[in-house]
Design an enzyme around this catalytic site. Structure first.
Site, mmCIF file in Angstrom:
data_model
loop_
_atom_site.group_PDB
_atom_site.id
_atom_site.type_symbol
_atom_site.label_atom_id
_atom_site.label_comp_id
_atom_site.label_asym_id
_atom_site.label_seq_id
_atom_site.Cartn_x
_atom_site.Cartn_y
_atom_site.Cartn_z
ATOM 1 N N HIS A 95 0.972 -1.084 0.032
ATOM 2 C CA HIS A 95 -0.035 0.035 0.085
ATOM 3 C C HIS A 95 0.948 1.229 -0.085
ATOM 4 O O HIS A 95 1.937 1.203 0.619
ATOM 5 C CB HIS A 95 -0.922 -0.188 1.328
ATOM 6 C CG HIS A 95 -2.045 1.197 1.165
ATOM 7 N ND1 HIS A 95 -1.652 2.402 1.572
ATOM 8 C CD2 HIS A 95 -3.363 1.150 0.821
ATOM 9 C CE1 HIS A 95 -2.935 2.867 1.280
ATOM 10 N NE2 HIS A 95 -3.817 2.250 1.008
ATOM 11 N N GLU A 176 -3.678 2.469 -7.272
ATOM 12 C CA GLU A 176 -3.918 3.768 -6.450
ATOM 13 C C GLU A 176 -3.234 4.766 -6.492
ATOM 14 O O GLU A 176 -2.219 5.028 -6.139
ATOM 15 C CB GLU A 176 -4.068 2.966 -5.046
ATOM 16 C CG GLU A 176 -2.922 2.403 -4.470
ATOM 17 C CD GLU A 176 -2.604 2.284 -2.957
ATOM 18 O OE1 GLU A 176 -3.656 2.676 -2.112
ATOM 19 O OE2 GLU A 176 -1.479 2.434 -2.324
HETATM 20 P P1 PGA Z 1 -9.402 6.074 0.634
HETATM 21 O O1 PGA Z 1 -8.365 5.030 0.824
HETATM 22 O O2 PGA Z 1 -10.680 5.320 0.017
HETATM 23 O O3 PGA Z 1 -9.752 6.927 2.072
HETATM 24 O O4 PGA Z 1 -8.884 7.218 -0.223
HETATM 25 C C1 PGA Z 1 -8.087 4.203 -0.386
HETATM 26 C C2 PGA Z 1 -6.628 3.701 -0.299
HETATM 27 O O5 PGA Z 1 -6.041 3.537 0.835
HETATM 28 O O6 PGA Z 1 -6.300 3.213 -1.384
#
Ligand code: PGA
Length: 267
Positions: A95, A176
């Site tokens: 992540h 992401e």
């Molecule tokens: P969020 O987090 O939905 O709060 O933006 C998404 C992520 O950690 O990928």
């Protein structure tokens, strides 16, 4: 699109009672949905939530937010795949918050991907667009430099190093963009569906080159970054996107259930 996959990443949030209430509400609402749902609570709630979900519907599972790659050893503060394997079906790896706060390298993340596969845990490998573009938002955050995309490819290539054809379809990939994460409560900072799909296509082309079209087509690809009930349809509408990774909106039962219903409810 295959059956949508909705992953709730709770990050470092919830007390035990919050976790129990949230999980119970979600469990009671999603049984009939045509969507697979994964809850990723903090490590310490995995045991009680695993007990709570003993008779849960098949489409609801637990995931961990991270793990170390070795089975055991002198690694203070870490959790091993052996400890997780009977508690979770999935593990989030790489992540952007792990890469940023803990300096996790692509090589380390690759070791973790191998370890997860070895232990039968499905890795959810996050590929993140770089932090520095946060200052360069354009519209809904589309960056312009091709350099950023090549870094994404580098993360993908190195994260999957040594993963063969027989295993690649067991890996889930999340795109992401860091600039789109945690923009709640006003989630307008999410990438657009079209932009997310275009990057996911680029990642898929690499998978096609490396593993062939058939294998690549079977890899589940998710988008993550400020997804909520108001924008999830925009992502799921893209044929390239098989589901979403949800952070802050996964902490509110009603919002998360709405997301799951949009993904897996009757048309
Ligand atoms: P969020 O987090 O939905 O709060 O933006 C998404 C992520 O950690 O990928």
């Amino acid at each position: 699109m295959r059956k949508p996959l909705i992953v709730g990443n709770w990050k470092m949030n919830t007390t035990l009672s919050d976790a129990v209430v949230l999980t119970t509400q979600i469990r009671n609402a999603i049984e009939d949905l045509e969507a697979d749902i994964v809850l990723c609570p903090p490590f310490v709630w995995l045991v009680p939530l695993n007990d709570l979900l003993e008779h849960a519907p098949d489409n609801l599972s637990l995931g961990a937010q991270n793990m170390w790659f070795a089975d055991k050893g002198a690694i203070t503060g870490e959790i091993s795949p052996l400890m997780l394997k009977n508690l979770v079906k999935y593990v989030i790896l790489g992540h952007s918050e792990r890469r940023f706060h803990f300096g996790e390298s692509n090589a380390l993340i690759n070791d973790k991907v191998h370890a997860a596969l070895q232990h039968g845990i499905t890795p959810i490998l996050c590929i993140s667009e770089l932090k520095k573009i946060q200052n360069e938002k354009r519209g809904r955050g589309r960056p312009t430099f091709t350099k950023l995309r090549s870094d994404i490819l580098q993360q993908l290539k190195m994260g999957l190093k040594g993963i063969g054809e027989s295993d690649i379809t067991k890996v889930i990939i999340v795109f992401e963009p860091v600039w789109a994460i945690s923009t709640a409560p006003d989630t307008k900072g999410a990438a657009s569906g079209v932009y997310a799909a275009s990057v996911i296509n680029r990642l898929k082309s690499y998978l096609e080159e490396k593993y062939g079209g058939e294998c690549a087509a079977d890899v589940t690809m998710l988008y993550g970054g400020s997804v909520d009930a108001s924008n999830v349809a925009e992502f799921l509408y893209q044929p390239e996107i098989d589901g979403v990774l949800v952070g802050s909106a996964s902490l509110k039962a009603s919002e998360f259930i709405k997301i799951c219903k949009i993904a897996g409810g009757p048309d």
